[in-house]
Scaffold this motif. Structure first.
Motif, PDB file in Angstrom:
ATOM      1  N   GLU A 261       0.820  -1.215   0.000  1.00 20.02           N
ATOM      2  CA  GLU A 261       0.000   0.000   0.000  1.00 20.02           C
ATOM      3  C   GLU A 261       0.853   1.263   0.000  1.00 20.02           C
ATOM      4  O   GLU A 261       0.494   2.267  -0.603  1.00 20.02           O
ATOM      5  CB  GLU A 261      -0.932   0.009   1.223  1.00 20.02           C
ATOM      6  N   VAL A 262       1.982   1.212   0.705  1.00 16.89           N
ATOM      7  CA  VAL A 262       2.802   2.422   0.822  1.00 16.89           C
ATOM      8  C   VAL A 262       3.952   2.457  -0.191  1.00 16.89           C
ATOM      9  O   VAL A 262       4.896   3.232  -0.053  1.00 16.89           O
ATOM     10  CB  VAL A 262       3.339   2.639   2.255  1.00 16.89           C
ATOM     11  N   GLY A 263       3.868   1.607  -1.207  1.00 15.49           N
ATOM     12  CA  GLY A 263       4.851   1.667  -2.292  1.00 15.49           C
ATOM     13  C   GLY A 263       6.167   0.980  -1.993  1.00 15.49           C
ATOM     14  O   GLY A 263       7.183   1.250  -2.636  1.00 15.49           O
ATOM     15  N   PHE A 264       6.148   0.062  -1.010  1.00 13.40           N
ATOM     16  CA  PHE A 264       7.387  -0.612  -0.615  1.00 13.40           C
ATOM     17  C   PHE A 264       7.417  -2.085  -1.024  1.00 13.40           C
ATOM     18  O   PHE A 264       8.093  -2.902  -0.392  1.00 13.40           O
ATOM     19  CB  PHE A 264       7.599  -0.509   0.905  1.00 13.40           C
ATOM     20  N   GLY A 265       6.677  -2.416  -2.092  1.00 10.65           N
ATOM     21  CA  GLY A 265       6.716  -3.799  -2.580  1.00 10.65           C
ATOM     22  C   GLY A 265       8.141  -4.254  -2.877  1.00 10.65           C
ATOM     23  O   GLY A 265       8.488  -5.417  -2.682  1.00 10.65           O
ATOM     24  N   GLY A 266       8.981  -3.317  -3.308  1.00  8.88           N
ATOM     25  CA  GLY A 266      10.370  -3.637  -3.630  1.00  8.88           C
ATOM     26  C   GLY A 266      11.209  -4.033  -2.424  1.00  8.88           C
ATOM     27  O   GLY A 266      12.306  -4.585  -2.577  1.00  8.88           O
ATOM     28  N   LEU A 267      10.705  -3.768  -1.236  1.00 14.00           N
ATOM     29  CA  LEU A 267      11.437  -4.147  -0.023  1.00 14.00           C
ATOM     30  C   LEU A 267      10.967  -5.499   0.522  1.00 14.00           C
ATOM     31  O   LEU A 267      11.374  -5.928   1.600  1.00 14.00           O
ATOM     32  CB  LEU A 267      11.269  -3.071   1.068  1.00 14.00           C
ATOM     33  N   VAL A 268      10.063  -6.135  -0.223  1.00 18.16           N
ATOM     34  CA  VAL A 268       9.556  -7.461   0.164  1.00 18.16           C
ATOM     35  C   VAL A 268      10.065  -8.473  -0.852  1.00 18.16           C
ATOM     36  O   VAL A 268       9.750  -8.375  -2.038  1.00 18.16           O
ATOM     37  CB  VAL A 268       8.007  -7.480   0.178  1.00 18.16           C
ATOM     38  N   ALA A 286       0.163  -9.863  -2.069  1.00 16.64           N
ATOM     39  CA  ALA A 286       0.843  -9.659  -3.357  1.00 16.64           C
ATOM     40  C   ALA A 286       0.011 -10.248  -4.496  1.00 16.64           C
ATOM     41  O   ALA A 286      -0.081  -9.676  -5.585  1.00 16.64           O
ATOM     42  CB  ALA A 286       2.228 -10.298  -3.324  1.00 16.64           C
ATOM     43  N   GLN A 287      -0.593 -11.383  -4.217  1.00 16.91           N
ATOM     44  CA  GLN A 287      -1.390 -12.059  -5.242  1.00 16.91           C
ATOM     45  C   GLN A 287      -2.692 -11.311  -5.532  1.00 16.91           C
ATOM     46  O   GLN A 287      -3.066 -11.121  -6.684  1.00 16.91           O
ATOM     47  CB  GLN A 287      -1.713 -13.462  -4.731  1.00 16.91           C
ATOM     48  N   GLU A 288      -3.335 -10.855  -4.466  1.00 19.22           N
ATOM     49  CA  GLU A 288      -4.649 -10.214  -4.628  1.00 19.22           C
ATOM     50  C   GLU A 288      -4.540  -8.747  -5.005  1.00 19.22           C
ATOM     51  O   GLU A 288      -5.485  -8.161  -5.520  1.00 19.22           O
ATOM     52  CB  GLU A 288      -5.449 -10.355  -3.323  1.00 19.22           C
ATOM     53  N   GLY A 289      -3.392  -8.136  -4.723  1.00 17.41           N
ATOM     54  CA  GLY A 289      -3.225  -6.701  -4.989  1.00 17.41           C
ATOM     55  C   GLY A 289      -3.682  -5.884  -3.801  1.00 17.41           C
ATOM     56  O   GLY A 289      -4.587  -6.288  -3.067  1.00 17.41           O
ATOM     57  N   ALA A 290      -3.035  -4.746  -3.586  1.00 14.77           N
ATOM     58  CA  ALA A 290      -3.367  -3.892  -2.449  1.00 14.77           C
ATOM     59  C   ALA A 290      -4.659  -3.130  -2.719  1.00 14.77           C
ATOM     60  O   ALA A 290      -4.950  -2.765  -3.845  1.00 14.77           O
ATOM     61  CB  ALA A 290      -2.226  -2.924  -2.180  1.00 14.77           C
ATOM     62  N   ASN A 291      -5.433  -2.910  -1.663  1.00 10.51           N
ATOM     63  CA  ASN A 291      -6.694  -2.169  -1.798  1.00 10.51           C
ATOM     64  C   ASN A 291      -6.497  -0.664  -1.780  1.00 10.51           C
ATOM     65  O   ASN A 291      -7.379   0.088  -2.174  1.00 10.51           O
ATOM     66  CB  ASN A 291      -7.634  -2.525  -0.648  1.00 10.51           C
ATOM     67  N   ARG A 292      -5.357  -0.225  -1.276  1.00 10.73           N
ATOM     68  CA  ARG A 292      -5.116   1.210  -1.144  1.00 10.73           C
ATOM     69  C   ARG A 292      -3.746   1.544  -1.737  1.00 10.73           C
ATOM     70  O   ARG A 292      -2.873   0.684  -1.797  1.00 10.73           O
ATOM     71  CB  ARG A 292      -5.158   1.631   0.335  1.00 10.73           C
ATOM     72  N   THR A 293      -3.569   2.799  -2.123  1.00 12.25           N
ATOM     73  CA  THR A 293      -2.315   3.230  -2.738  1.00 12.25           C
ATOM     74  C   THR A 293      -1.873   4.541  -2.114  1.00 12.25           C
ATOM     75  O   THR A 293      -2.691   5.432  -1.871  1.00 12.25           O
ATOM     76  CB  THR A 293      -2.527   3.464  -4.257  1.00 12.25           C
TER      77      THR A 293
END
Ligand code: THG
Length: 370
Positions: A261-268, A286-293
């Motif tokens: 949600e907070v744009g830190f997918g790259g840190l996972v 990750a599979q379902e996608g975040a509900n908020r951005t």
């Protein structure tokens, strides 16, 4: 009405407390149960030093959670979704810590001091309890403690000159988040190129709180020719630069958020093969996608920040919240960041916030603003 906070023994004082009082600190906040300076009475001069000179910040409240022992590396890796396998001694890393449901519980800087010794330089939540409990429950051979370490940040375009004057020209070669265990005239410290601004700088992790006063004055004296002065982590600059604050933007107890949600997918790193707290939950998200951005917002007018999150509305419907906003003189605009329902992100739609009974329009903008 003016409020005062009683300062009792439960509120810890920084190693630099006396020095900051001497230098005219005007407000404190509380961070990791410790007083942290907020400002010195001249916000414009403090911002100006950060942009053009050197700002000296007492950030001792960024406590170090030390992991030490044969299983320290194992515990460090288990605590964060980021893959640490390539992290070398003397390297720092910005990492997230998540709980078992995938919510961010802290976003420390991790320092690898040795194969069997790590520091987590934590944001405002009780990670020493979390790390100690997880290590013990796993049965690992690792001691978790909060050592006597007090970071002092020097931020701004001239910070490197001040640090070179104090420690020698070699410090100009430091990589971002790189650090060394050293001393200044016998004062033990860790010197790192890091800090919570995009203006560049270093952090001095003092390792003897009794020498806080002495260190403060040595740095102040060396910095005089570079327009150094006291300041504090700066909300305006951090919003302009798009830096996140755990306490403001994703605090677990009041407005939790997950890394996506907070744009830190790259840190996972879900593909790294390592196990970590929250992995199962984060795989699902990750599979379902975040509900908020996370979105940047330009807000109409010049409202006074209320000191808490405010609802982000679309007509009468709440579609997110603004976690913090401030007036940027550089942009001549009120800017903020917040979380918005993902299906509305990037869409041209009328949003608003209400501050002191006045409705202010809010328009999406790219982060960083500058
Ligand atoms: N310094 C130290 N400890 C800290 C902070 C710090 N602990 C609390 C808090 N700040 C932790 N949060 C952050 C958030 C962002 C950054 C550092 C600490 C940061 N981010 C860069 C960015 O976003 O551009 C770099 C990120 C990267 O390269 O991975 O610097 O400031 N000691």
């Amino acid at each position: 009405m003016t409020h005062h906070i009683g300062i009792g023994p439960n509120l810890r004082k920084s190693a630099y407390f006396d020095a900051t009082v001497r230098d005219g600190v005007r407000s404190f906040s509380v961070y990791n149960h410790m007083l942290i300076p907020g400002n010195y009475g001249d916000p414009e001069a403090e911002y100006d030093r950060l942009m053009n000179g050197v700002a000296m910040w007492d950030v001792a409240a960024q406590r170090q959670v030390q992991l030490q022992g044969p299983d320290a590396g194992k515990l460090a890796q288990y605590l964060t979704p980021r893959n640490l396998s390539k992290t070398k001694i003397g390297q720092g890393r910005y990492v997230l810590l998540c709980d078992h449901d995938g919510w961010v519980v802290n976003d420390p800087v991790l320092l690898k001091l040795d194969e069997d010794r790590y520091w987590l330089s934590v944001a405002d939540s009780d990670i020493h309890l979390w790390a100690a409990a997880i290590g013990r429950e796993r049965g690992w051979d690792v001691q978790v403690s909060e050592p006597d370490v007090s970071p002092l940040a020097l931020q701004g375009p001239k910070a490197e000159d001040v640090v070179a004057k104090l420690f020698g020209e070699h410090i100009r070669e430091f990589k971002y988040f790189g650090f060394a265990q050293t001393d200044l005239d016998g004062i033990p410290l860790v010197l790192a190129r890091s800090g919570w601004s995009k203006q560049g700088g270093f952090e001095l992790y003092l390792q003897n709180s009794a020498q806080g006063d002495v260190l403060w004055d040595k740095v102040k004296e060396a910095g005089a020719e570079f327009v150094l002065g006291p300041g504090a982590p700066n909300d305006i600059e951090r919003l302009e630069s798009g830096l996140l604050s755990y306490g403001a933007d994703m605090r677990l107890q009041t407005h939790r958020a997950n890394p996506y949600e907070v744009g830190f997918g790259g840190l996972v790193d879900l593909a790294g093969g390592h196990d970590f707290v929250g992995k199962v939950a984060l795989e699902k998200i990750a599979q379902e996608g975040a509900n908020r951005t996370l979105v940047g917002l330009i807000i109409d007018g010049h409202p006074t920040p209320p000191g808490h999150q405010v609802a982000l509305m679309r007509d009468a419907e709440q579609v997110g919240y603004v976690s913090e906003f401030a007036f940027s003189k550089r942009l001549d605009k009120t800017i903020g960041i917040g979380l918005l329902r993902a299906d509305l992100a990037g869409i041209d739609t009328a949003l608003s916030i209400t501050i002191a009974d006045t409705i202010h329009g809010a328009h999406q903008a790219a982060i960083p603003f500058i």
